[in-house]
Design an enzyme around this catalytic site. Structure first.
Site, short mmCIF file in Angstrom:
data_model
loop_
_atom_site.label_atom_id
_atom_site.label_comp_id
_atom_site.label_asym_id
_atom_site.label_seq_id
_atom_site.Cartn_x
_atom_site.Cartn_y
_atom_site.Cartn_z
N LYS B 76 44.57 42.41 54.21
CA LYS B 76 43.95 41.55 53.65
C LYS B 76 44.84 40.29 53.64
O LYS B 76 45.93 40.20 53.04
CB LYS B 76 43.27 41.79 52.36
CG LYS B 76 42.52 40.96 51.51
CD LYS B 76 42.04 41.20 50.23
CE LYS B 76 41.04 40.41 49.79
NZ LYS B 76 40.43 40.79 48.31
N SER B 151 35.39 40.68 47.42
CA SER B 151 36.03 39.63 48.05
C SER B 151 36.40 40.15 49.49
O SER B 151 36.87 39.46 50.37
CB SER B 151 36.86 39.03 47.30
OG SER B 151 37.90 39.85 47.07
N SER B 175 36.04 44.11 44.23
CA SER B 175 36.36 43.89 45.74
C SER B 175 36.63 44.75 46.54
O SER B 175 36.85 44.31 47.72
CB SER B 175 37.30 42.43 45.89
OG SER B 175 36.70 41.50 45.08
#
Lengths: 102, 483
Positions: B76, B151, B175
């Site tokens: 990420k 997210s 998330s």
């Protein structure tokens, strides 16, 4: 909880954000319902409750104060917007002696 | 090379059926083929990946390779990667080349894993749809008109479309679990303090926790073995033993006590999601688990408490972006205040600005006690609810989300409605507990997830509970068409 235009401008200044005049109304409109919503917290009686900041209720450990990192100024300044002679450059804060308050 | 578990890839690499370079080229090829459409990567690190793969092949040839060596992973874009752009989904960090590796990145690199690139995300991890990214929204591989969740939407979509066997994520209010549910894959958020936050760009420091996405709970166990552990560079990291999570995966569930919080099964829960959860409960009964109704009475208050604590910590953490040391700087500032204000307003997107403003307000003189301290008191009540529940049960089960994926653009104009979609995940972060989401069915072609919540540091129990379910069912084997 409804925010006024002055509230929004004050919050923006505290957060060092520049809001164009036309966005002030937008943030009044968007932030007020959120602040109203979070006020639901008042439904709970917390008079006998201690605040919890770390979810595991642990405190921060201490360590001996010794040097563990090498100097990496060059690497860190390589990604800075403006540097000179190893210093970070910003607009002049004090102009000459006239502005200097003792 | 598709549909292979981490264990199978490990076996193929160690028996020289494939090389890491071949495996890496295969997934890089898939990224090239499909990601123009999905937009799940912000940066693809092809050259570095092939070099890392060659190093892994050398280790495999010498017989010095560890269990994950040569297997690709995506990071990420919130984890700092030395020499590689680390944007956090923000214009603010569009020019930021991290000068060091996050501990998580360092651990996977040291294990010989091959980083394919950095995945798309909501800006500074603030969002539940991945529509807040400076680099554009990510599409859900199951239906390109829908969001992948957020997210960590890029990581979830990339794993679901098999552009990578695994990916990292972070979970502050859901998330990891929410996008895992919406993309039909498995995702784990470990206990707060289990995984190092060093080099993971901070959003809300008392809630943020790094974790993982993969196809199955078994794969998650292999990866968590490397990711978990104490780090002296993170002052909230906990020195707690890390078991080998793969050893207990197949333990019997006979006698396992599973709690069903009555607050999770209320009329606002989508009927078809409720049915899918009921089917999973039946499956667990066949496997020997027993079910008990429990109560988490402060569940509804967890959302308002979260939307004070998270923005408050965000406003404090994001104060570091000042246009001076790194990140975006405005043109021709006329004084220092102008430099701060314009650099920040130009660099941050709308949702980030909203949260900084809410947090600044909640922390400001005269409001601190009414908002921030009040929220932290509710936080203790939420934690207490879970502590009480775990006296009676071993694991808590419920839906991950109240609905399947929603359409792109559906909730962007109403931030509050987006916040409410986090109802089942947020309390877990406030209490710092581990949670896992695994696929449990479909509604009109869109995947839905089941969440299992454990007590602190009981990740092994969660992975075992999820794995035994996955051995008995096949939801996790379904793949989106066209990839």
């Amino acid at each position: 909880m409804s925010l006024t235009a002055d509230d929004v401008k004050k919050i923006a200044h505290l957060a060092r954000l520049s809001l164009p005049e036309e966005e002030v109304a937008l943030y009044m409109q968007q932030l007020s319902p959120i602040l109203h919503f979070v006020k639901q917290m008042n439904q709970a009686d917390t008079s006998q409750v201690e605040p919890l900041s770390n979810p595991l209720d642990l405190s921060q450990p201490l360590r001996p104060d010794k040097v563990t990192e090498p100097n990496q100024r060059t690497a860190f300044q390589a990604i800075a917007p403006q540097v000179e002679a190893g210093l970070y450059l910003v607009p002049q804060v004090m102009e000459g002696e006239d502005n200097y308050v003792e | 090379m598709l549909n292979k578990s981490i264990a199978e890839l490990n076996h193929a690499l160690h028996t020289k059926k494939i090389s890491s370079v071949e495996l890496t080229q295969f997934f890089l090829g898939r990224i090239k083929q499909f990601d123009t459409e999905l937009n799940s990567f912000i940066t693809v690190t092809e050259e570095q990946a092939l070099q890392a793969a060659a190093r892994a092949d050398a280790q495999l040839a010498q017989g010095t390779a560890g269990p994950l060596a040569g297997i690709p992973i995506a990071q990420k874009d919130i984890f700092c990667t030395q020499g590689v752009k680390t944007s956090c989904g923000s214009k603010m960090l569009d020019n930021f080349i991290a000068p060091y590796d996050a501990t998580v990145v360092k651990r996977f690199n040291a294990a010989g894993m091959v980083m394919l690139g950095k995945t798309n995300m909501d800006e500074f991890a603030m969002g539940s749809s991945n529509e807040n990214s400076y680099y554009g929204p990510v599409k859900n591989p199951w239906h390109l008109g829908y969001v992948p969740g957020g997210s960590s939407g890029g990581s979830a979509a990339a794993v679901a479309a098999q552009l990578t066997p695994a990916a990292t994520g972070t979970d502050t209010g859901g998330s990891i679990r929410q996008p895992a549910a919406l993309c039909g894959i498995s995702g784990i958020k470990p206990t707060y303090g289990r995984v190092s936050r060093y080099g993971m760009i901070a959003f809300a420091s008392s809630l943020d926790q790094g974790g993982l996405f993969a196809k199955t709970a078994e794969d998650l166990a292999w990866l968590l073995n490397v990711m978990a552990g104490f780090d002296e560079n993170d002052s909230t990291s906990v020195a707690h033993d890390v078991p080998d999570y793969t050893l207990t995966l197949n333990d019997s569930l006979k006698g396992l006590r599973i709690g069903l919080p009555k607050e999770f099964f209320n009329p606002s829960l989508d009927k078809e999601i409720a049915n899918a959860i009921q089917a999973a409960i039946k499956e667990y009964e066949k496997l020997g688990a027993t079910f008990h109704e429990i109560s988490l009475p402060n569940t509804a208050l967890s959302i308002p408490a979260y939307y004070v604590i998270a923005p408050a910590e965000c406003s404090s953490n994001l104060a570091r972006f000042d246009g001076v040391r790194y990140g975006h700087r405005c043109k021709n500032p006329h004084d220092l205040e102008d430099l701060y204000k314009r650099s920040r307003s130009e660099g941050f997107g709308k949702e980030v600005v909203r949260r900084i403003m809410i947090g600044t307000y909640a922390l400001s003189t005269g409001y601190y006690d009414a908002y921030y301290i009040k929220a932290q008191k509710i936080r203790r009540l939420v934690r207490q609810d879970f502590d009480d529940a775990f006296k009676k049960v071993d694991v808590i089960l419920g839906p991950t989300t109240p609905t399947p994926a929603f359409k792109l653009g559906e909730k962007t104009s109403d931030p509050l409605s987006m916040y409410l979609s986090d109802i089942y995940t947020i309390a877990v972060n406030l209490a710092g507990l581990p949670g896992i989401s695994v696929p449990v069915g479909f509604i009109q072609g869109l995947p839905i997830g089941m969440q299992l919540i454990g007590h602190s540091f009981k990740e092994a129990r969660l992975l075992n509970t999820a794995h035994v379910y996955q051995k008995a069912t096949d939801w996790h084997t379904k793949k989106p068409e066209g990839f």
